[in-house]
Design a protein around this motif. Structure first.
Motif, PDB file in Angstrom:
ATOM      1  N   GLN A 240       0.816  -1.213   0.000  1.00 30.00           N
ATOM      2  CA  GLN A 240       0.000   0.000   0.000  1.00 30.00           C
ATOM      3  C   GLN A 240       0.856   1.272   0.000  1.00 30.00           C
ATOM      4  O   GLN A 240       0.602   2.228   0.730  1.00 30.00           O
ATOM      5  N   LYS A 241       1.858   1.261  -0.858  1.00 31.17           N
ATOM      6  CA  LYS A 241       2.706   2.439  -1.054  1.00 31.17           C
ATOM      7  C   LYS A 241       2.101   3.244  -2.206  1.00 31.17           C
ATOM      8  O   LYS A 241       2.472   3.082  -3.375  1.00 31.17           O
ATOM      9  N   ALA A 242       1.173   4.093  -1.872  1.00 30.70           N
ATOM     10  CA  ALA A 242       0.333   4.768  -2.859  1.00 30.70           C
ATOM     11  C   ALA A 242       1.137   5.630  -3.819  1.00 30.70           C
ATOM     12  O   ALA A 242       0.940   5.580  -5.034  1.00 30.70           O
ATOM     13  N   GLU A 243       2.042   6.448  -3.289  1.00 27.47           N
ATOM     14  CA  GLU A 243       2.769   7.390  -4.135  1.00 27.47           C
ATOM     15  C   GLU A 243       3.634   6.670  -5.157  1.00 27.47           C
ATOM     16  O   GLU A 243       3.635   7.004  -6.349  1.00 27.47           O
ATOM     17  N   SER A 244       4.381   5.669  -4.710  1.00 28.50           N
ATOM     18  CA  SER A 244       5.262   4.926  -5.620  1.00 28.50           C
ATOM     19  C   SER A 244       4.453   4.133  -6.637  1.00 28.50           C
ATOM     20  O   SER A 244       4.807   4.063  -7.822  1.00 28.50           O
ATOM     21  N   ALA A 245       3.347   3.527  -6.193  1.00 27.43           N
ATOM     22  CA  ALA A 245       2.509   2.754  -7.102  1.00 27.43           C
ATOM     23  C   ALA A 245       1.886   3.650  -8.175  1.00 27.43           C
ATOM     24  O   ALA A 245       1.849   3.276  -9.367  1.00 27.43           O
ATOM     25  N   GLN A 246       1.423   4.841  -7.789  1.00 27.86           N
ATOM     26  CA  GLN A 246       0.831   5.758  -8.757  1.00 27.86           C
ATOM     27  C   GLN A 246       1.865   6.231  -9.766  1.00 27.86           C
ATOM     28  O   GLN A 246       1.582   6.356 -10.968  1.00 27.86           O
TER      29      GLN A 246
END
Length: 494
Positions: A240-246
């Motif tokens: 759930q690493k939102a910034e890196s995934a986005q």
């Protein structure tokens, strides 16, 4: 997650091409590093001092050991580890010690690779093991005693974990239909690594020059991966690493010129915490793991034994053996990947194991050297494909929280096969003991074939993100029937 990406119209594009071209190269130095002992342990050229001058002897120089020390010398000590450390008359057991210690290090490295890639991420784990490999190769060039050489071979074994992580990264791509081709590319380049080692042996006289070339390749890969490889999107979603995934979603969409869903639109994956012990505890995993471990141990034992059992006795014949092994292995992986695509994973594995069993029976009772050599070449054809299938199963059948650990354990089983093969060569058993070991191996191969009948079919499945979505094993009656009811339907939404 696979279904969400598929619904967005995602197709094979520049992103997959970049991943495929970069990560598949990781297998090239892997094979060269594993079998470095084949070229570094060759018999050195011996110069026998006579009244008329000095007579050169190459190949099997056992007779030289009967001479007094002042009557002969090594013409080029750094041509071989035996010459550099004066091991020519120490017997074959010393020569195979480096094999054994390397495989012990490889065993530990594969186990650690699965754990570290889950804990710190796929890319960081990849870079860490590549760095360890670079250090080990540098030390191989500068060591001045054989004891230190053995310790350094153990270190180079510890670095092989990068090969495990590269398989995880390449299989966690977003396109279901191309997974087996991606992994086949890695195992195909593994055979290319043997071709490279054979060419290096042909081009250079000193073993440190060969090691230096492999070091340059590993160092170049470290630099390429540092800037060219992204973290696994699936791992980022689980953590759930939102910034890196986005960021990676935007990058993939740009490279492939498609519209992908945002991070918020993709179903969130639970970050379930599992240990290596859970691979045995969880019912869906336990028996599948047992089958894959048996396949890798038996197959790699036969493969390693076929390559290292008989060192060529004629000058420079070892590079011919390496070139032949690499070429045959490449054909084997290519044929296996085609079979996995059209016949399915399960049928391919059963067919390969059946051929392996028949070949072993023929070799076991072979009376001529020609028959034995032909059987060894058949192993070189079949085993790379079986190793590829084992990796494919461990990557496709296990849920995301267990995937890295599973492939690490399965690859460590191959290293264990190498440990057993090396230990056998060091032990140098009697004929009676050798026959007993062959009978045990025959029984193990037969049982592995029977167990493989219950493997699930993973062709066309989305990668399971939860343990409940993992495919179950099949009974023999189900496998033989025309209609098979799978535990997890194909292309089931995760």
């Amino acid at each position: 997650m696979d279904d969400v990406i598929r619904d967005a119209g995602y197709k094979f594009g520049a992103n997959e091409l970049i991943i495929l071209s970069q990560l598949s190269l990781a297998a090239v130095p892997t094979a060269a590093i594993i079998f470095l002992d084949v070229v570094t342990s060759r018999c050195p050229t011996v110069c026998v001092v006579e009244e008329e001058g000095c007579t050169r002897y190459e190949g099997d120089s056992t007779d030289m050991c009967k001479l007094t020390e002042w009557q002969w010398r090594y013409e080029e000590p750094m041509e071989s580890v035996q010459g550099q450390f004066d091991l020519l008359c120490q017997g074959s057991r010393v020569k195979y010690m480096s094999h054994l210690l390397f495989y012990i290090g490889m065993f530990l490295s594969c186990m650690l690779a699965g754990l570290s890639s889950d804990a710190i991420g796929r890319k960081k784990s990849l870079m860490m093991f590549l760095l360890v490999e670079c250090v080990g190769l540098v030390l191989m060039i500068v060591v001045d005693t054989f004891i230190v050489w053995l310790a350094v071979r153990f270190i180079t074994g510890l670095g092989i974990g990068y090969f495990v992580v590269s398989q995880i990264l390449i299989i966690e791509g977003l396109k279901v239909e191309f997974r087996h081709w991606f992994l086949a590319a890695i195992w195909g380049f593994y055979s290319v690594g043997l071709l490279l080692l054979g060419l290096l042996e042909l081009a250079f006289t000193r073993y440190i020059d060969m090691i230096a070339c492999v070091l340059i390749l590993v160092g170049a890969l470290w630099g390429i991966y540092l800037f060219g490889i992204e973290e696994s999107l699936r791992w980022l979603l689980v953590k759930q690493k939102a910034e890196s995934a986005q960021y990676i979603l935007h990058k993939i969409a740009y490279r492939n010129n498609v519209e992908l869903p945002s991070y918020e639109e993709i179903p969130k994956l639970t970050d379930d915490q599992f240990s290596v012990v859970d691979l045995v505890v969880i019912k869906q995993s336990r028996y599948l793991l047992m089958i894959l471990l048996a396949m890798n141990i038996v197959s790699y034992y036969l493969y390693s034994h076929a390559i290292t059992y008989s060192y060529p006795t004629t000058p420079n014949a070892d590079y011919v053996m390496l070139l032949m092994t690499g070429g045959i292995g490449f054909i084997g992986v290519l044929a296996t990947s085609v079979s996995c695509c059209y016949l399915g994973r399960r049928s391919t594995v059963v067919g390969l194991l059946l051929l392996e069993l028949v070949t072993f029976c023929v070799q076991m009772f072979a009376e001529s050297e020609v028959t034995y050599t032909v059987c060894s070449n058949v192993f070189r054809l079949l085993v790379p494909g079986l190793l590829y299938c084992c990796s494919l199963y461990s990557l496709e059948a296990y849920a995301t929280p267990l995937r890295a650990k599973a492939v690490g354990v399965v690859m460590s089983a191959a290293a264990l096969g190498g440990v057993l093969s090396s230990a056998k060569l060091i032990y140098n058993e009697s004929m009676e003991t050798a026959f007993t070991l062959q009978v045990v191996l025959l029984i193990a191969t037969t049982l592995t074939l029977l167990l493989a009948l219950s493997l699930p079919e993973t062709k066309g499945r989305p990668l399971p993100d939860q343990v409940d979505n993992m495919p179950g094993l099949l009974g023999v009656k189900q496998w033989c029937s025309s209609t098979v009811k799978e535990t997890t339907p194909l292309l089931r939404s995760s």
